[in-house]
Write an enzyme that holds these catalytic residues in place. Structure first.
Site, PDB file in Angstrom:
ATOM      1  N   ARG A  51       5.633  37.382 -61.093  1.00 61.81           N
ATOM      2  CA  ARG A  51       4.187  37.119 -61.177  1.00 61.81           C
ATOM      3  C   ARG A  51       3.358  38.385 -61.260  1.00 61.81           C
ATOM      4  NH1 ARG A  51       3.316  33.413 -56.037  1.00 61.81           N
ATOM      5  NH2 ARG A  51       4.641  35.084 -55.217  1.00 61.81           N
ATOM      6  N   HIS A 178      27.418  35.415 -51.968  1.00 61.51           N
ATOM      7  CA  HIS A 178      27.858  36.805 -52.020  1.00 61.51           C
ATOM      8  C   HIS A 178      29.105  37.058 -51.170  1.00 61.51           C
ATOM      9  CE1 HIS A 178      25.345  36.945 -48.359  1.00 61.51           C
ATOM     10  NE2 HIS A 178      26.100  37.965 -47.995  1.00 61.51           N
ATOM     11  N   LYS A 182      33.118  39.653 -51.950  1.00 63.93           N
ATOM     12  CA  LYS A 182      33.620  40.782 -51.177  1.00 63.93           C
ATOM     13  C   LYS A 182      35.077  41.068 -51.521  1.00 63.93           C
ATOM     14  CE  LYS A 182      30.432  40.292 -47.275  1.00 63.93           C
ATOM     15  NZ  LYS A 182      29.832  41.637 -47.450  1.00 63.93           N
ATOM     16  N   GLU A 216      25.743  38.579 -36.382  1.00 65.17           N
ATOM     17  CA  GLU A 216      24.644  39.438 -36.809  1.00 65.17           C
ATOM     18  C   GLU A 216      23.920  39.995 -35.588  1.00 65.17           C
ATOM     19  OE1 GLU A 216      22.608  37.869 -40.627  1.00 65.17           O
ATOM     20  OE2 GLU A 216      23.094  36.078 -39.472  1.00 65.17           O
ATOM     21  N   HIS A 240      28.467  29.796 -46.343  1.00 64.54           N
ATOM     22  CA  HIS A 240      29.320  30.984 -46.190  1.00 64.54           C
ATOM     23  C   HIS A 240      30.618  30.674 -45.452  1.00 64.54           C
ATOM     24  CE1 HIS A 240      26.149  33.241 -47.858  1.00 64.54           C
ATOM     25  NE2 HIS A 240      25.455  33.459 -46.781  1.00 64.54           N
ATOM     26  N   LYS A 331      22.833  34.996 -34.486  1.00 66.14           N
ATOM     27  CA  LYS A 331      21.933  36.138 -34.616  1.00 66.14           C
ATOM     28  C   LYS A 331      21.734  36.812 -33.263  1.00 66.14           C
ATOM     29  CE  LYS A 331      19.504  34.579 -38.725  1.00 66.14           C
ATOM     30  NZ  LYS A 331      20.052  35.693 -39.529  1.00 66.14           N
TER      31      LYS A 331
END
Length: 484
Positions: A51, A178, A182, A216, A240, A331
Site C-alpha cells: 500500500r 518455515h 529447516k 520461546e 508447526h 512463550k
C-alpha cells in the site's frame, strides 16, 4: 563442506506485503543469500507490491537496510548487494481496489516462471487471487505462496481452501511452514529413510516415547490482538508441531515425491487418537521482573488464552500403537529451543550388573537455535576400575561443516522459496492436510471452552506450569531439559 548450488529457471516473484516485517526480516534477505550463492539467474526479477507510496529507489534503500540488519556480516558484499537490489522494483497497489493493478500487469512477464507470495493477512488472499485473474496477470502455470494461519478452525480452513480453489488448482498452491524448510527437518527424512541403522528400530517395539518441544523466550508482545484469538494450540500445535509429528511418525513413502510424502503425513494425522482432558495441560505466564503478564500483553484482563500447552498423543497404527508422543510449546520459557527427541527403550537385560541409573539411547534432533543431531550411546568409562558405563553423545551438528557462524546454512525461507520456483511441493502443506489437522484440533479446543477451563499460571523464565511435569511423571517419564 561446500554445498552444491543448482540454479533455477528465470522467474518473476511478486511479493504482496513487500514492505512488511516478514519481507524485510526473512524473504528479501533470504533471496539475497540465494543470489550471493549463485542460484538466482541473471534475468530473475523481484517485484514488491504494497500500500505504501514508494518508488523503486525508496524500496531498494529499504531492503538495503534490511540486508545490513538481518544478513550475517560475513555475507554482506557491497558489489553483490548493489547488483541484487537492481533486480528489485516496487508497485504501490490496493489489494481490494483497482489502484496499481495495471502497473503490476505491465511489470510481470508470461514467458518465465511466475510466483506470487501472499505475505498478507488471510482476509486478503481471496481479493488478491481474484484480481490476479481478473486483470490477466497470473498465467496458467503460476504459483502462489500463502502464509499461516490457514484458518482458525475446520470451517474457516475449508472456506479458505475453497476461495483459493476458485482461481488456482492444488498444484499451484504452496502453503508455507518455515519449520519444514529447516536443514535438520529435512535431514530427519534422510536419517530415517537413507540409513538401515535407524528405520528397523523406528517403531513401538524399540522406541519408548518421543518428545517434541518448541520453546520461546519471547512473550506475546505486539501480537497481542492476534494471539489472544489464537493461543498456543492454534498458533503452534495445529501447524508447526503437527508437521514435525508427521515427519517423525510417517511411513516410508514409495518415493521422494511431493504427493507420496504428503499422503503419508495425512495418514498420521488421521490415525491420531482423540485427546482426553487429562492428556493435556494449558498454561499462561503471569508476572515477571517487570511486572508484565500475559494479560497485560494481550490487553485482556479476563483472557483464558493459553501461552503454553503440553499434550500426550497416541497414534493408532501398527508402527506406533502404545508409544506416546509428548508435545509442548510455550512463550516466555527458560530457553529458546526446538527439539525432537526419540527416546529408545533400555536393553531387556543388563549383563553388567547393578549400575547407576542410565538414560539410554536418545536421538536428539535440534531445530534451533543451533541445528544438528546428537545420538547418545553407552560406552565403558575410560581408565582402570572395572566395567563402569558412561553415556556420551555422538555429535552430528552442522556448525563445523557449514560455517562457524552458521551463515552457510540456508535459511528455511530461502530454501522454500527456491522450491516454489522449481515447482517442488514436497515441503508444503496440502489442503487436505490442513483440514485433517483442524478436524483433530477443533474438538480439543471446543472441549476446554465448554468446560470453561482456566490455564495454569507459570512464571516467565520457567519451564512452564508444574502440571506439565506431572503429566510426564504420571507415566514415569520426564521432560528433557532443552538448552539454547
Amino acid at each position: 563442506m561446500v554445498s552444491r548450488v543448482i540454479p533455477v529457471d528465470p522467474f518473476d516473484l511478486v511479493i504482496f506485503g513487500g514492505t512488511g516485517d516478514l519481507a524485510r526480516r526473512k524473504i528479501l534477505p533470504g533471496l539475497y543469500r540465494r543470489f550471493l550463492a549463485g542460484q538466482m539467474p541473471e534475468d530473475a526479477r523481484i517485484i514488491a507490491a504494497a500500500r505504501s507510496d514508494m518508488d523503486d529507489a525508496g524500496y531498494r534503500a529499504m531492503i538495503g537496510e534490511a540486508i545490513a540488519e538481518f544478513v550475517a556480516k560475513s555475507k554482506q558484499d557491497k558489489s553483490a548487494i548493489k547488483k541484487f537490489l537492481e533486480r528489485l522494483s516496487y508497485v504501490a497497489i490496493d489489494a481490494t481496489g483497482e489502484g496499481g493493478w495495471d502497473a503490476l500487469k505491465a511489470a510481470t512477464r508470461k514467458d518465465v516462471t511466475q510466483a506470487f507470495y501472499f505475505s498478507v493477512a488471510p482476509s486478503l488472499f481471496g481479493p488478491l487471487a481474484e484480481r490476479l485473474h481478473e486483470k490477466g496477470i497470473a498465467c496458467e502455470t503460476c504459483r502462489i505462496v500463502v502464509e499461516k494461519p490457514f484458518g482458525r478452525d475446520l470451517a474457516s480452513a475449508k472456506a479458505l481452501n475453497a476461495t483459493l480453489a476458485q482461481h488456482f488448482h492444488e498444484g499451484q498452491i504452496y502453503r508455507i511452514d518455515h519449520y519444514l524448510g529447516k536443514e535438520t527437518v529435512q535431514n530427519l527424512m534422510a536419517v530415517r529413510f537413507g540409513n538401515m541403522l535407524f528405520e528397523p528400530l523406528w517403531n513401538a517395539q524399540y522406541v519408548d516415547h518421543i518428545q517434541i518441544t518448541v520453546a520461546e523466550t519471547v512473550g506475546v508482545g505486539g501480537r497481542g490482538s492476534y494471539y489472544d484469538k489464537s493461543g498456543a494450540m492454534r498458533d503452534m500445535v495445529q501447524n508447526h508441531l503437527m508437521q514435525l509429528l508427521c515427519l517423525i511418525a510417517m511411513e516410508p513413502p514409495s518415493q521422494f515425491d511431493p504427493d507420496a510424502v504428503r499422503d503419508e503425513k495425512l495418514k498420521v494425522i488421521r490415525a491420531l487418537d482423540p485427546v482426553e482432558p487429562d492428556e493435556f495441560v494449558r498454561g499462561q505466564y503471569e508476572g515477571d521482573k517487570d511486572g508484565q503478564s500475559y494479560k497485560a500483553d494481550a490487553e485482556d484482563a479476563q483472557s483464558l488464552t493459553e501461552s503454553f500447552i503440553a499434550l500426550r498423543l497416541h497414534i493408532s497404527n501398527w508402527r506406533w500403537k502404545g508409544t506416546p508422543f509428548y508435545l509442548r510449546t510455550g512463550k516466555r520459557l527458560k530457553a529458546r529451543a526446538s527439539e525432537i527427541a526419540v527416546i529408545f527403550k533400555d536393553p531387556p537385560h543388563s549383563i553388567f550388573g547393578p549400575q547407576e541409573a542410565r538414560r539410554g539411547n536418545i536421538l536428539a534432533i535440534k531445530l534451533q537455535p543451533n541445528e544438528g543431531m546428537t545420538l547418545r550411546v553407552t560406552i565403558k568409562e575410560p581408565g582402570p576400575g572395572g566395567m563402569r558405563l558412561v553415556e556420551v553423545p555422538l555429535d552430528m551438528s552442522f556448525a563445523d561443516a557449514l560455517g562457524p557462524d552458521g551463515s552457510d546454512i540456508p535459511d528455511a525461507y530461502e530454501r522454500l522459496i527456491m522450491d516454489v520456483i522449481r515447482g517442488n511441493q514436497t515441503l508444503f502443506m496440502r489442503g487436505d492436510e490442513v483440514e485433517a489437522a483442524w478436524a483433530w484440533t477443533d474438538p480439543v479446543i471446543a472441549g476446554w471452552e465448554e468446560r470453561g477451563e482456566r490455564p495454569y499460571p507459570y512464571e516467565p523464565g520457567s519451564t512452564g506450569p508444574e502440571e506439565a511435569q506431572i503429566l510426564m511423571h504420571r507415566d514415569g517419564r520426564r521432560w528433557r531439559e532443552v538448552k539454547e
